[in-house]
Design a protein around this motif. Structure first.
Motif, short mmCIF file in Angstrom:
data_model
loop_
_atom_site.label_atom_id
_atom_site.label_comp_id
_atom_site.label_asym_id
_atom_site.label_seq_id
_atom_site.Cartn_x
_atom_site.Cartn_y
_atom_site.Cartn_z
N CYS A 69 60.37 37.17 89.70
CA CYS A 69 61.76 37.64 89.65
C CYS A 69 62.14 38.00 88.22
CB CYS A 69 62.67 36.52 90.16
SG CYS A 69 64.40 36.98 90.21
N ASN A 122 65.33 38.29 87.31
CA ASN A 122 66.64 37.70 87.01
C ASN A 122 66.42 36.35 86.32
OD1 ASN A 122 68.08 39.80 88.32
ND2 ASN A 122 67.45 38.90 90.26
N ARG A 123 67.44 35.88 85.70
CA ARG A 123 67.32 34.59 85.01
C ARG A 123 68.54 33.72 85.33
NH1 ARG A 123 62.98 36.30 84.90
NH2 ARG A 123 61.58 36.60 83.14
N CYS A 124 68.69 33.39 86.60
CA CYS A 124 69.79 32.51 86.98
C CYS A 124 69.56 31.15 86.32
CB CYS A 124 69.84 32.38 88.50
SG CYS A 124 70.06 33.95 89.36
N PHE A 164 70.18 28.10 86.92
CA PHE A 164 69.75 26.92 87.69
C PHE A 164 68.34 27.05 88.26
CE2 PHE A 164 72.01 29.91 90.39
CZ PHE A 164 71.08 30.13 91.38
N CYS A 165 67.72 28.22 88.12
CA CYS A 165 66.49 28.50 88.87
C CYS A 165 65.23 28.44 87.99
CB CYS A 165 66.60 29.87 89.52
SG CYS A 165 65.18 30.28 90.54
N ILE A 197 62.20 29.48 89.20
CA ILE A 197 61.21 30.43 89.72
C ILE A 197 60.69 31.42 88.68
CG2 ILE A 197 60.96 32.41 91.30
CD1 ILE A 197 62.28 30.66 93.43
N PRO A 198 61.55 32.06 87.88
CA PRO A 198 60.99 33.02 86.90
C PRO A 198 60.00 32.37 85.93
CG PRO A 198 63.32 33.41 87.17
CD PRO A 198 63.01 32.12 87.88
N GLN A 246 60.81 36.53 96.22
CA GLN A 246 61.91 35.87 95.53
C GLN A 246 63.13 36.78 95.45
OE1 GLN A 246 58.62 35.19 94.00
NE2 GLN A 246 58.79 33.38 95.29
S1 SF4 Z 1 64.63 33.78 92.29
FE1 SF4 Z 1 65.89 32.47 90.98
S2 SF4 Z 1 66.27 33.70 89.16
FE2 SF4 Z 1 65.59 35.09 90.76
S3 SF4 Z 1 67.50 35.83 91.73
FE3 SF4 Z 1 66.76 34.08 92.92
S4 SF4 Z 1 67.87 32.33 92.06
FE4 SF4 Z 1 68.00 33.99 90.54
#
Ligand code: SF4
Length: 89
Positions: free
Chosen positions: A14, A16-18, A20-21, A23-24, A58
């Motif tokens: 992914c 994105n860089r949320c 709380f996440c 995954i990246p 993701q």
């Molecule tokens: S995988 Fe994580 S960083 Fe990517 S959009 Fe979903 S919540 Fe956000």
């Protein structure tokens, strides 16, 4: 799991860089599967009796992202729609 449906992974990671996440940092940036490979797998699944495919990743909507304004997700959905499946999610 019912035999008439299958999960199909179309990309990994992914961009994105949320906050709380994790995954990246675990999976890295988005890498999309080649659309030809995806459609070959759709065909294989269809021939195996699958009638419902659930696209997973993701960030499914970012499939095939070229830049912030160009995505391939509409293209892959149109390609899948031409196959006689009952449902694509
Ligand atoms: S995988 Fe994580 S960083 Fe990517 S959009 Fe979903 S919540 Fe956000």
């Amino acid at each position: 799991m019912p035999r008439h449906y299958a999960y199909l992974k179309i990309s990994e990671g992914c961009n994105n860089r949320c906050r709380f996440c994790i995954i990246p940092s675990m999976r890295g940036n988005l890498v999309s599967c080649d659309i030809g490979d995806v459609m070959a797998e759709v065909e294989r699944l269809k021939n195996a009796g699958v009638r419902e495919i659930l696209n997973i990743s993701q960030d499914t909507s970012a499939y095939g992202m070229v830049n912030r304004f160009q995505y391939a997700s509409p293209k892959i959905l149109k390609s899948m729609k031409r196959r006689p499946l009952q449902r694509i999610i």
